[in-house]
Enzyme design. Structure first.
Site, PDB file in Angstrom:
ATOM      1  N   GLY A  35      20.621 -24.680  17.824  1.00  0.00           N
ATOM      2  CA  GLY A  35      21.216 -23.582  18.582  1.00  0.00           C
ATOM      3  C   GLY A  35      21.704 -22.506  17.632  1.00  0.00           C
ATOM      4  O   GLY A  35      21.092 -22.272  16.584  1.00  0.00           O
ATOM      5  N   CYS A  36      22.800 -21.878  17.975  1.00  0.00           N
ATOM      6  CA  CYS A  36      23.353 -20.799  17.145  1.00  0.00           C
ATOM      7  C   CYS A  36      23.563 -21.259  15.709  1.00  0.00           C
ATOM      8  O   CYS A  36      24.316 -22.198  15.439  1.00  0.00           O
ATOM      9  CB  CYS A  36      24.682 -20.345  17.729  1.00  0.00           C
ATOM     10  N   PHE A  37      22.894 -20.584  14.765  1.00  0.00           N
ATOM     11  CA  PHE A  37      23.001 -21.060  13.380  1.00  0.00           C
ATOM     12  C   PHE A  37      24.366 -20.828  12.767  1.00  0.00           C
ATOM     13  O   PHE A  37      24.742 -21.492  11.800  1.00  0.00           O
ATOM     14  CB  PHE A  37      21.885 -20.522  12.480  1.00  0.00           C
ATOM     15  N   CYS A  39      27.086 -21.733  14.132  1.00  0.00           N
ATOM     16  CA  CYS A  39      27.818 -22.963  14.435  1.00  0.00           C
ATOM     17  C   CYS A  39      27.374 -24.105  13.541  1.00  0.00           C
ATOM     18  O   CYS A  39      28.209 -24.870  13.031  1.00  0.00           O
ATOM     19  CB  CYS A  39      27.606 -23.342  15.900  1.00  0.00           C
TER      20      CYS A  39
END
Length: 216
Positions: A35-37, A39
């Site tokens: 997902g969001c890198f 994070c």
């Protein structure tokens, strides 16, 4: 300069060079999409033995893609990270276990509030040994959950480093304009992560086994 002094300096230089080579030899790379890198970078930079995490793009065919191109969803790339680690301190297997418990392995359509293939999960491997290890760790996660893990194991492809403004976003004190107003990147990141429901979902899915959700 005397011969003895020259020899001493050569020996010092050789020692530093050898030390650097040994240090480099100890390092290994794990590439994952979660997902969001921002994070994933934030999570794994807190792990002892991890030397650094780089956000980027991989899995697609476009050369040197930009965030704008990738986010449109037509390059085949995932938002991903490369985790640089010392296997003498933390093993690839341990990092894979932690990774699977830091994402929603039941969601094939993205992660949390971020939807689409760009934000899907994946483990990227080189060779049969890495593939077998990843599959073993996934099987263990399936046994723990009692459900099928949809995170695929994919052959590694070129990794393209994301733009500089993405790197270390989660801890940057630079100010940016966001929907929350003008705030530091670190503050924007915290609000995004909470609003996206990442840690709430991980606590619901993995409970106390979610290695990073408990800190948020």
């Amino acid at each position: 300069m005397r011969c003895k002094e020259i020899v001493r300096l050569i020996l010092i230089a050789a020692t530093f060079t050898l030390g650097a080579l040994v240090e480099k030899a100890r390092a290994e790379i794990l590439t994952v999409a979660g997902g969001c890198f921002w994070c994933v970078e934030s999570d794994f930079e807190s792990v002892p033995g991890v030397r650094g995490v780089v956000s980027g793009y991989t899995g697609g065919t476009s050369q040197n893609p930009t965030y704008k191109q990738v986010s449109r969803g037509n390059t085949g790339h995932f938002e991903a990270v490369q985790i640089d680690f010392d296997p003498n301190i933390v093993s690839r297997e341990t990092l894979l276990d932690m990774f699977l418990r830091s994402v929603d392995v039941l969601d094939a359509g993205g992660q949390f509030c971020d939807r689409g293939q760009v934000y899907a999960t994946a483990v990227f491997v080189e060779g049969a040994t890495e593939r077998a290890l990843a599959q073993t760790v996934i099987a263990r996660a399936e046994a723990d959950l009692g459900q099928q893990v949809v995170t695929p194991v994919l052959a590694a492809k070129p990794f393209w480093r994301a733009e500089a403004w993405h790197q270390d976003y989660y801890k940057s004190r630079k100010r940016v304009v966001t929907r929350f107003g003008v705030v530091r990147k670190a503050d924007a990141y915290k609000r995004y992560r909470a609003g996206c429901g990442r840690d709430a979902r991980l606590r619901a899915l993995w409970g106390a086994d979610a290695p990073f959700a408990q800190a948020h």
